[in-house]
Write a protein that holds these residues in place. Structure first.
Motif, short mmCIF file in Angstrom:
data_model
loop_
_atom_site.label_atom_id
_atom_site.label_comp_id
_atom_site.label_asym_id
_atom_site.label_seq_id
_atom_site.Cartn_x
_atom_site.Cartn_y
_atom_site.Cartn_z
N VAL A 129 16.14 7.99 41.08
CA VAL A 129 14.84 7.51 40.80
C VAL A 129 14.52 7.83 39.44
O VAL A 129 14.53 8.92 38.94
CB VAL A 129 13.43 7.79 41.97
CG1 VAL A 129 12.30 7.02 41.29
CG2 VAL A 129 14.16 7.32 43.12
N SER A 130 14.22 6.73 38.56
CA SER A 130 13.77 6.63 37.18
C SER A 130 13.23 5.61 36.68
O SER A 130 13.39 4.50 37.48
CB SER A 130 15.08 7.10 36.51
OG SER A 130 14.73 7.21 34.84
N ASP A 131 12.44 5.49 35.77
CA ASP A 131 11.87 4.25 35.02
C ASP A 131 12.80 3.52 34.18
O ASP A 131 12.73 2.60 33.69
CB ASP A 131 10.51 4.54 34.57
CG ASP A 131 10.66 5.26 33.10
OD1 ASP A 131 11.75 5.76 32.92
OD2 ASP A 131 9.80 5.67 32.54
N ARG A 132 14.00 4.16 34.11
CA ARG A 132 15.25 3.29 33.29
C ARG A 132 16.58 3.73 34.05
O ARG A 132 16.81 4.81 34.56
CB ARG A 132 15.30 4.11 31.96
CG ARG A 132 14.20 3.79 31.21
CD ARG A 132 14.43 4.53 29.71
NE ARG A 132 12.99 4.18 28.96
CZ ARG A 132 13.09 3.27 28.08
NH1 ARG A 132 13.95 2.45 27.94
NH2 ARG A 132 12.10 2.92 27.38
N VAL A 178 10.72 -5.41 36.31
CA VAL A 178 11.95 -5.34 35.48
C VAL A 178 12.11 -5.91 34.23
O VAL A 178 11.93 -7.16 34.07
CB VAL A 178 13.05 -5.58 36.44
CG1 VAL A 178 14.41 -4.99 35.75
CG2 VAL A 178 12.87 -4.92 37.80
N HIS A 179 12.36 -5.11 33.14
CA HIS A 179 12.73 -5.52 31.94
C HIS A 179 14.17 -5.24 31.48
O HIS A 179 14.80 -4.07 31.88
CB HIS A 179 11.77 -5.15 30.73
CG HIS A 179 12.08 -5.32 29.53
ND1 HIS A 179 11.92 -6.85 29.02
CD2 HIS A 179 12.68 -4.87 28.41
CE1 HIS A 179 12.25 -7.02 27.84
NE2 HIS A 179 12.59 -6.06 27.49
N CYS A 180 14.89 -6.31 31.05
CA CYS A 180 16.33 -6.00 30.72
C CYS A 180 16.46 -6.42 29.13
O CYS A 180 16.45 -7.49 28.61
CB CYS A 180 17.39 -6.84 31.31
SG CYS A 180 18.91 -6.63 31.13
N ILE A 223 14.84 -1.47 32.65
CA ILE A 223 13.58 -0.79 32.39
C ILE A 223 12.29 -1.27 33.37
O ILE A 223 12.29 -2.43 33.74
CB ILE A 223 12.90 -0.89 31.11
CG1 ILE A 223 13.95 -0.57 29.99
CG2 ILE A 223 11.67 -0.16 30.90
CD1 ILE A 223 13.78 -0.77 28.65
N LEU A 224 12.03 -0.02 34.37
CA LEU A 224 11.24 -0.51 35.51
C LEU A 224 9.80 0.08 35.17
O LEU A 224 9.56 1.22 34.67
CB LEU A 224 11.59 0.37 36.64
CG LEU A 224 13.08 0.35 37.08
CD1 LEU A 224 13.44 1.01 38.28
CD2 LEU A 224 13.59 -1.13 37.24
N GLU A 225 8.86 -0.92 35.58
CA GLU A 225 7.48 -0.63 35.55
C GLU A 225 6.73 -0.74 36.83
O GLU A 225 7.13 -1.63 37.51
CB GLU A 225 6.64 -1.39 34.35
CG GLU A 225 7.25 -1.15 33.10
CD GLU A 225 6.37 -2.22 32.03
OE1 GLU A 225 5.60 -2.56 32.21
OE2 GLU A 225 7.17 -2.33 30.98
#
Length: 150
Positions: free
Chosen positions: A67-70, A6-8, A32-34
């Motif tokens: 569900v989403s990468d963001r 996770v990035h914020c 933001i998810l990876e």
């Protein structure tokens, strides 16, 4: 299973940007998810003040996010938002409540994102503890990101 990260963007150099705090605009930051599992059916997020005298003091709990990468910024207040996501009872009652420690004190806050294999049948009056109980056995991945605020 791939590792979820996770990035914020609302946390820079380990510190929360003012807009995402109780002293600023108090809007939830984008997450933001990876590495999100293709088996994930819903997402959930908790925000805890890990410096608070009450262990695991919860500022925000939301589940059944699409569900989403963001996870989008500025999720509005309300019990049911974003096509079925439920915001539970926390310091922010059915809403995001950003960092706001006592003046002159620095606290650390932790977002935890959960990727679940189901939709949770949990009412908006539920707190983090009830969410975690309901999610037990359904968490495919989880990841955290922390930031400080004074």
């Amino acid at each position: 299973m791939e590792l979820l990260t996770v990035h914020c963007p609302g946390i820079e150099n380990g510190k929360f940007l003012l807009d995402h705090t109780g002293r600023g605009q108090d809007v939830s930051p984008e997450l933001i998810l990876e590495g999100l599992s293709p088996e994930a059916k819903t997402l959930a997020v908790t925000l805890e003040d890990i410096s608070h005298p009450i262990k695991g003091f919860t500022h925000w709990v939301i589940w059944n996010l699409p569900v989403s990468d963001r996870i989008p910024e500025a999720i509005p207040a309300g019990k049911c938002v974003l096509n079925g996501a439920v915001q539970g009872a926390a310091y922010g009652l059915h809403r995001y409540a950003g960092p706001k420690p006592p003046k002159g004190r620095t606290h650390t806050y932790r977002f935890t994102v959960y990727a679940l294999d189901c939709t949770l049948d949990l009412g908006s009056g539920a707190r983090k503890k009830a969410f975690l109980r309901a999610a037990e056995g359904h968490v495919l991945q989880q990841s955290s990101v922390s930031g400080a605020f004074e």
